[in-house]
Design an enzyme around this catalytic site. Structure first.
Site, PDB file in Angstrom:
ATOM      1  N   CYS A  48      16.921 -10.696   4.237  1.00 27.19           N
ATOM      2  CA  CYS A  48      17.030  -9.308   3.769  1.00 27.19           C
ATOM      3  C   CYS A  48      16.205  -8.351   4.641  1.00 27.19           C
ATOM      4  O   CYS A  48      16.575  -8.099   5.774  1.00 27.19           O
ATOM      5  CB  CYS A  48      16.681  -9.242   2.296  1.00 27.19           C
ATOM      6  SG  CYS A  48      17.437  -7.839   1.492  1.00 27.19           S
TER       7      CYS A  48
ATOM      8  N   HIS B 155      18.826 -13.437  -0.703  1.00 25.97           N
ATOM      9  CA  HIS B 155      17.519 -14.044  -1.004  1.00 25.97           C
ATOM     10  C   HIS B 155      17.694 -15.431  -1.612  1.00 25.97           C
ATOM     11  O   HIS B 155      17.689 -15.567  -2.834  1.00 25.97           O
ATOM     12  CB  HIS B 155      16.796 -13.208  -2.069  1.00 25.97           C
ATOM     13  CG  HIS B 155      16.340 -11.870  -1.617  1.00 25.97           C
ATOM     14  ND1 HIS B 155      15.075 -11.642  -1.149  1.00 25.97           N
ATOM     15  CD2 HIS B 155      16.978 -10.687  -1.584  1.00 25.97           C
ATOM     16  CE1 HIS B 155      14.946 -10.375  -0.837  1.00 25.97           C
ATOM     17  NE2 HIS B 155      16.091  -9.763  -1.091  1.00 25.97           N
TER      18      HIS B 155
ATOM     19  N   GLU C  67      15.514 -17.627  -1.849  1.00 21.78           N
ATOM     20  CA  GLU C  67      14.248 -17.992  -2.504  1.00 21.78           C
ATOM     21  C   GLU C  67      14.170 -17.480  -3.945  1.00 21.78           C
ATOM     22  O   GLU C  67      13.290 -17.862  -4.690  1.00 21.78           O
ATOM     23  CB  GLU C  67      13.054 -17.499  -1.664  1.00 21.78           C
ATOM     24  CG  GLU C  67      12.718 -16.023  -1.752  1.00 21.78           C
ATOM     25  CD  GLU C  67      13.708 -15.100  -1.017  1.00 21.78           C
ATOM     26  OE1 GLU C  67      14.711 -15.587  -0.468  1.00 21.78           O
ATOM     27  OE2 GLU C  67      13.466 -13.877  -1.034  1.00 21.78           O
TER      28      GLU C  67
HETATM   29  N1  GLN Z   1      16.265  -2.302   1.268  1.00 19.82           N
HETATM   30  C1  GLN Z   1      15.217  -3.024   1.900  1.00 19.82           C
HETATM   31  C2  GLN Z   1      14.943  -2.497   3.306  1.00 19.82           C
HETATM   32  O1  GLN Z   1      15.636  -1.660   3.770  1.00 19.82           O
HETATM   33  C3  GLN Z   1      15.532  -4.500   1.975  1.00 19.82           C
HETATM   34  C4  GLN Z   1      15.639  -5.055   0.586  1.00 19.82           C
HETATM   35  C5  GLN Z   1      15.234  -6.465   0.433  1.00 19.82           C
HETATM   36  O2  GLN Z   1      14.572  -7.066   1.296  1.00 19.82           O
HETATM   37  N2  GLN Z   1      15.585  -7.021  -0.703  1.00 19.82           N
HETATM   38  O3  GLN Z   1      14.027  -2.916   3.923  1.00 19.82           O
END
Ligand code: GLN
Length: 188
Positions: free
Chosen positions: A78, A170, A172
């Site tokens: 992410c 994610h 995890e």
């Molecule tokens: N929206 C977050 C970002 O732009 C990422 C979100 C996440 O890691 N769950 O960094």
């Protein structure tokens, strides 16, 4: 194996639990010297702007970039995917800028900014993998060297390139360690 988790912010504990569940040693990485004690590194989800700023403040940005370029296995989940990308849509700034992908932040907009999906990724496992997306990015462009591992709703959500793996979701935050097993087996 010593698997580091960049431990500034975000889903650090959850990654550590998964690493330990698989019988490996988890190392919290917070400063440049910590990079010398690890065989692989996970960049967790969280807020990429915050994690990026902390990488700069601690002097880790350049050190980590050179470690990755010299082959340290790394997996960005992410926000971690955003940190690895060479291009971020609509932004001049990038962070580690090591992976030849262009990403769109918060790509699902405000209506469905968090959702789950269950999907078989043949390259990884015959069983469906539960994926949790939270204000997630996806990949809007990648080059020939980048292998697409999976797409959900026609959006690229998992890619690999040399020693680097990036996922929009994610693992995890579920009980499923399949992706971590794949990272350890194929990269580390
Ligand atoms: N929206 C977050 C970002 O732009 C990422 C979100 C996440 O890691 N769950 O960094």
């Amino acid at each position: 194996m010593n698997i580091g988790v960049l431990a500034f912010q975000g889903s650090v504990i959850e990654h550590i639990k998964h690493i330990e569940k698989l019988g490996h040693k988890a190392i919290e990485v917070k400063k440049v010297e910590d990079l010398n004690n690890i065989d692989a590194l996970i960049l967790p989800g969280g807020e990429s702007t915050t994690i990026g700023k902390l990488l700069i403040i601690t002097g880790m940005l350049d050190a980590l970039r050179s470690k990755i370029l010299s082959g340290l296995p790394v997996w960005g989940t992410c926000a971690g995917m955003i940190l690895l990308a060479k291009e971020i849509e609509g932004e001049e700034n990038t962070y580690l800028g090591v992976m030849d992908i262009k990403v769109k932040r918060n790509a699902y907009g405000t209506q469905i900014d968090s959702f789950e999906s269950n999907k078989v990724i043949e390259k990884i496992s015959p069983n469906p993998i539960k994926m949790v997306f939270i204000r997630a990015p996806y990949v809007i462009k990648c080059n020939k060297e980048t292998e697409i591992i999976s797409e959900v709703n026609n959006n690229i959500i998992a890619v690999r390139e040399r020693n680097m793996l990036a996922t929009s979701f994610h693992p995890e935050l579920t009980d499923d360690t399949t992706f971590l097993e794949y990272f350890i087996k194929d990269f580390a």
